[in-house]
Motif scaffolding. Sequence first.
Motif, PDB file in Angstrom:
ATOM      1  N   ARG A  38     -16.178  37.227  68.822  1.00  0.00           N
ATOM      2  CA  ARG A  38     -16.162  35.927  68.138  1.00  0.00           C
ATOM      3  C   ARG A  38     -16.741  36.014  66.731  1.00  0.00           C
ATOM      4  NH1 ARG A  38     -19.127  31.927  72.135  1.00  0.00           N
ATOM      5  NH2 ARG A  38     -20.441  33.792  72.320  1.00  0.00           N
ATOM      6  N   ASN A  39     -17.675  36.924  66.527  1.00  0.00           N
ATOM      7  CA  ASN A  39     -18.334  37.065  65.226  1.00  0.00           C
ATOM      8  C   ASN A  39     -17.741  38.216  64.413  1.00  0.00           C
ATOM      9  OD1 ASN A  39     -19.265  39.117  66.850  1.00  0.00           O
ATOM     10  ND2 ASN A  39     -21.363  39.051  66.081  1.00  0.00           N
ATOM     11  N   ALA A  40     -16.447  38.461  64.592  1.00  0.00           N
ATOM     12  CA  ALA A  40     -15.809  39.640  63.989  1.00  0.00           C
ATOM     13  C   ALA A  40     -15.987  39.687  62.474  1.00  0.00           C
ATOM     14  CB  ALA A  40     -14.320  39.676  64.344  1.00  0.00           C
ATOM     15  N   TYR A  41     -15.842  38.563  61.796  1.00  0.00           N
ATOM     16  CA  TYR A  41     -15.945  38.594  60.333  1.00  0.00           C
ATOM     17  C   TYR A  41     -17.329  39.071  59.896  1.00  0.00           C
ATOM     18  CZ  TYR A  41     -11.472  36.187  59.819  1.00  0.00           C
ATOM     19  OH  TYR A  41     -10.134  35.865  59.843  1.00  0.00           O
ATOM     20  N   ALA A  42     -18.366  38.544  60.530  1.00  0.00           N
ATOM     21  CA  ALA A  42     -19.727  38.946  60.172  1.00  0.00           C
ATOM     22  C   ALA A  42     -20.001  40.387  60.591  1.00  0.00           C
ATOM     23  CB  ALA A  42     -20.743  38.013  60.828  1.00  0.00           C
TER      24      ALA A  42
END
Length: 273
Positions: A38-42
């Motif tokens: 879910r936090n792939a961008y970060a």
Amino acid sequence: MTGEGEGEAADGEALVGGMANAGAVFRRGALVERPAPRNAYALHAYLRALKEHGFDAAPTPAGLTADGREQLTFIPGDVALPPFPRWVLTETALESVGSLLRRLHEASAAIAIDTRVEWPRDLADPEGGTMLCHNDVCPDNVVFRGGRAAALIDFDLAAPGRPLWDVAMTARYWVPMLHPASAAALYSAGLDAPVRLRILADSYGLSSRERAELPGAIEQATETCRAFVASRVADGDPVYLQALAERGGWERWDRMQAWLAAYRNTFTAALLN
């Protein structure tokens, strides 16, 4: 945990191993494609920052697909899958894991944590911290070349924590910090836990204060891991239900935690003397 052993798949080479993404990770040429957290961008920004700070032993993000998968560079080498072979349990291998973890932490400490992100709490340090820890440096997630740890993969559970927490989590898998009866199912016989714990501490470069705190941190990490498994079992996750049944159920965890408490002084003495 994802591991990078190869199998056959119609749409690429299936990378086998691990539990969370079993059967959903594929290699396509120079890239690995897997379900995106879910936090792939970060997380991708963090992986790029690691490289900018001199840590080149992690995958490089290549992008996200329209159907919710991430693409990362494939790292060639050997990944040990359970039951773990002797080559990954040598003292040289253990020393290289400690050194690699220290390199990761030195780079990670220089990277500001994005506080707007909801980092996963599954295996995170309950005390928090000012740097991202990997939290899952198990044999399945370390790529070896020439008998030495060369890279870390699967940062899905990375979260803010203390460096000592990551060392404790790593010790659980690599010493291993398991009751001998439980360790026998996955590890070779004859591994000396106090000696191996000292080797890991030495190769990482723990201070005297950190060495004194490590046995307690390992017990705390074991409680966190047990809660993680209990949550997955309560949710009816078939992978964790099967693993729990095959590895001795909750009695295994009871035995492990009692063993850690009983040998706490032995581990402390091995670390400090």
